[in-house]
Design an enzyme around this catalytic site. Structure first.
Site, short mmCIF file in Angstrom:
data_model
loop_
_atom_site.label_atom_id
_atom_site.label_comp_id
_atom_site.label_asym_id
_atom_site.label_seq_id
_atom_site.Cartn_x
_atom_site.Cartn_y
_atom_site.Cartn_z
N LYS A 1 0.78 -1.24 -0.06
CA LYS A 1 -0.11 -0.12 0.07
C LYS A 1 0.89 1.42 0.04
O LYS A 1 0.51 2.37 -0.65
CB LYS A 1 -0.90 -0.13 1.17
CG LYS A 1 -1.96 -1.25 1.07
CD LYS A 1 -2.88 -1.11 2.30
CE LYS A 1 -4.09 -1.94 2.12
NZ LYS A 1 -3.41 -3.39 2.18
N GLU B 1 -3.60 6.21 8.81
CA GLU B 1 -4.21 7.39 8.09
C GLU B 1 -5.42 7.85 8.72
O GLU B 1 -5.92 7.37 9.46
CB GLU B 1 -4.58 6.96 6.65
CG GLU B 1 -5.63 5.77 6.52
CD GLU B 1 -5.60 5.27 5.24
OE1 GLU B 1 -6.78 4.57 4.70
OE2 GLU B 1 -4.91 5.19 4.32
N ARG C 1 -5.49 -7.91 -10.13
CA ARG C 1 -6.30 -8.95 -10.70
C ARG C 1 -7.65 -9.07 -11.00
O ARG C 1 -8.08 -7.93 -11.04
CB ARG C 1 -6.01 -10.26 -9.57
CG ARG C 1 -6.59 -9.51 -8.30
CD ARG C 1 -6.83 -10.77 -7.03
NE ARG C 1 -7.11 -10.08 -5.99
CZ ARG C 1 -8.20 -9.37 -5.51
NH1 ARG C 1 -9.57 -9.47 -6.48
NH2 ARG C 1 -8.69 -9.03 -4.32
#
Length: 479
Positions: A115, A199, A291
């Site tokens: 990430k 975050e 994907r």
């Protein structure tokens, strides 16, 4: 490309094989001892036992899968989703052995698999991100200072994570240290990596994702959005396309942002860019899934595109047969993931035998299914049985058809998420479009579902009684 090995199981293996057969491509299935009788094994042109039931002794054995592929002269491997689909090393190993990996190159998988690396990659493209740390962190005191600067509530997320593991919402400072320790411990246990990032926690968020497709000739398109806000334990259960809240202008902006994200890592094939949308309709980049997504059918329904076919064509080196201007949204689609889980018992897995298993059929009803009546539901894998998808000219039409399809989906022997689906699709908040990722927390409880089921049973009993009285009147009529 004459032969594809599908390195997966269940409904996604069946889904890939259907398109491969339509394209005149032979298929090879791999299966574990628990999946001997599975539909994907019966459907394939060839099938090979890969190992014992646990996935680390079967579906995660990359080198063994490559050996099978080479032995059977396979041209390409489709990884589906889960298992090895986002494993960069497996993709590289496939290519090194002269076999095409139907997916992105390992560079993109590596960047978007972290990430933090993903956020670094998209920085140059002026895409908004939720305020937070720019690098992984394990020092609790340093993390606490950062959290204070950002302001509570905050979200702690495992850097290498997914599926809600290593994720903690912290409402107030006094809970921070204990939640940070838990997140690090869970991340280490699940991914072997205890690094996390922090975050700002966006209140009333909606989870909106954009489907992208990229070829090796520099073309990237987006196939609009999917709304995935109905979740339990940070995992999706209901998805729809398009979202009920996006304006054409916002849709175009998010689509452009998703294309930029794909370009930031030289993406190839099908991928999904995930965003958070706040209550002011600001959107923030979350991550990219490298994907095919579980929920891809709703995109197929509203665009008329076969995403697996596009994946295969791109992997063969072909240009995308569509431009952005060719793509239009037509109608509305809903998807319910049918899990072998008990919604009355905290959605815990429900294993057992499918004593009755009958799929709903009808126009605009699609079931991507991986099971048959009489089969055992194994404990070793994700508990999803199938995906139930409905399509309508309008959102309301798709919802009504979904409720009818759920009613006609007959399963006995285990508990499933079908009753939960009914609860969602009948709920005023969902039907109005006024909901967010807290839907389950706000509205759902086992008691509310039980009340709904009891009410339905009472109504059914009253209808039956009324019919009985009417029948008796007819019987008693004099000659």
């Amino acid at each position: 490309m004459r032969k594809i090995l599908v390195a997966n199981r269940g409904e996604i293996a069946v889904r890939v094989m259907k398109t491969a057969k339509k394209m005149g491509i032979k298929t090879v299935a791999i299966y574990s001892t628990a999946d001997r009788m599975s539909p994907h094994v019966q459907m394939a042109d060839e099938a090979v036992l890969i190992g014992e039931a646990p996935s680390n002794k079967s579906y995660l054995l990359g080198e063994k899968i490559i050996e099978v592929a080479k032995r059977l002269n396979v041209d390409a491997i489709h990884p589906g989703y889960g298992f090895l689909s986002e494993n960069a090393e497996f993709g590289e190993l496939t290519e090194k052995n002269g076999i095409t990996f139907i997916g992105p190159k390992s560079k993109a998988i590596k960047i978007m698999g972290s990430k933090l690396a993903a956020k670094e990659a998209v920085k140059a493209y002026d895409i908004l991100m939720v305020p937070g740390t720019d690098e992984a962190i394990t020092d609790i005191e340093e993390a606490k200072k950062i959290a204070q600067d950002i302001g509570f509530p905050i979200l702690i997320k495992a850097s290498a994570g997914g599926g809600g593991k290593g994720m903690r919402i912290v409402e107030k400072e006094s809970d921070f240290e204990s939640q940070m320790n838990r997140a690090i411990s869970e991340a280490k246990s699940a991914f072997g990596d205890g690094s996390v990032f922090i975050e700002k926690y966006v209140t009333s968020p909606r989870h909106i994702e954009i489907q992208v497709m990229a070829d090796s000739h520099g073309n990237v398109v987006h196939l609009f959005e999917r709304e995935c806000s109905i979740q339990r334990r940070h995992q999706k259960v209901v998805e729809e396309a398009p979202s009920s809240v996006l304006t054409p202008e916002l849709r175009a902006k998010m689509g452009e942002a998703a294309i930029k994200v794909a370009k930031s890592c030289d993406y190839l094939g099908a991928g999904t860019v995930e965003f958070l949308l706040d209550d002011q309709h600001n959107f923030y980049f979350l991550e990219m899934n490298t994907r095919l997504q579980v929920e891809h059918p709703v995109t197929e329904m509203i665009t008329g595109m076969d995403l697996v076919e596009l994946q295969i064509r791109v992997a063969r080196g072909e240009k995308l047969p569509i431009d952005q201007d060719d793509l239009k949204i037509n109608g509305h689609a809903m998807e319910l993931r049918v899990y072998a889980e008990d919604p009355l018992n905290d959605f815990l897995p429900s294993v057992g035998t499918l004593d009755v298993y009958q799929l709903p059929i009808g126009d605009h009803i699609r079931v991507d299914n991986g099971f048959e009546e009489g089969m055992e539901v194994p404990i070793y894998y994700d508990p999803m049985l199938s995906k139930l998808i409905t399509y309508g000219k309008t959102r309301e039409e798709a919802i009504e058809l979904m409720l009818k399809a759920i009613e006609n989906y007959k399963i006995e022997g285990i508990q499933t998420t079908l009753p939960f689906g009914t609860f969602v699709f009948e709920h005023d908040a969902f039907r109005s479009g006024n909901f967010d990722t807290h839907f389950v927390k706000k509205y759902y409880s086992p008691e509310s579902l039980k009340t709904d089921q009891d009410n339905e049973a009472k109504i059914a009993a009253l209808i039956a009684l009324k019919q009985y009285i009417e029948d008796q009147k007819i019987v008693r009529l004099p000659n």
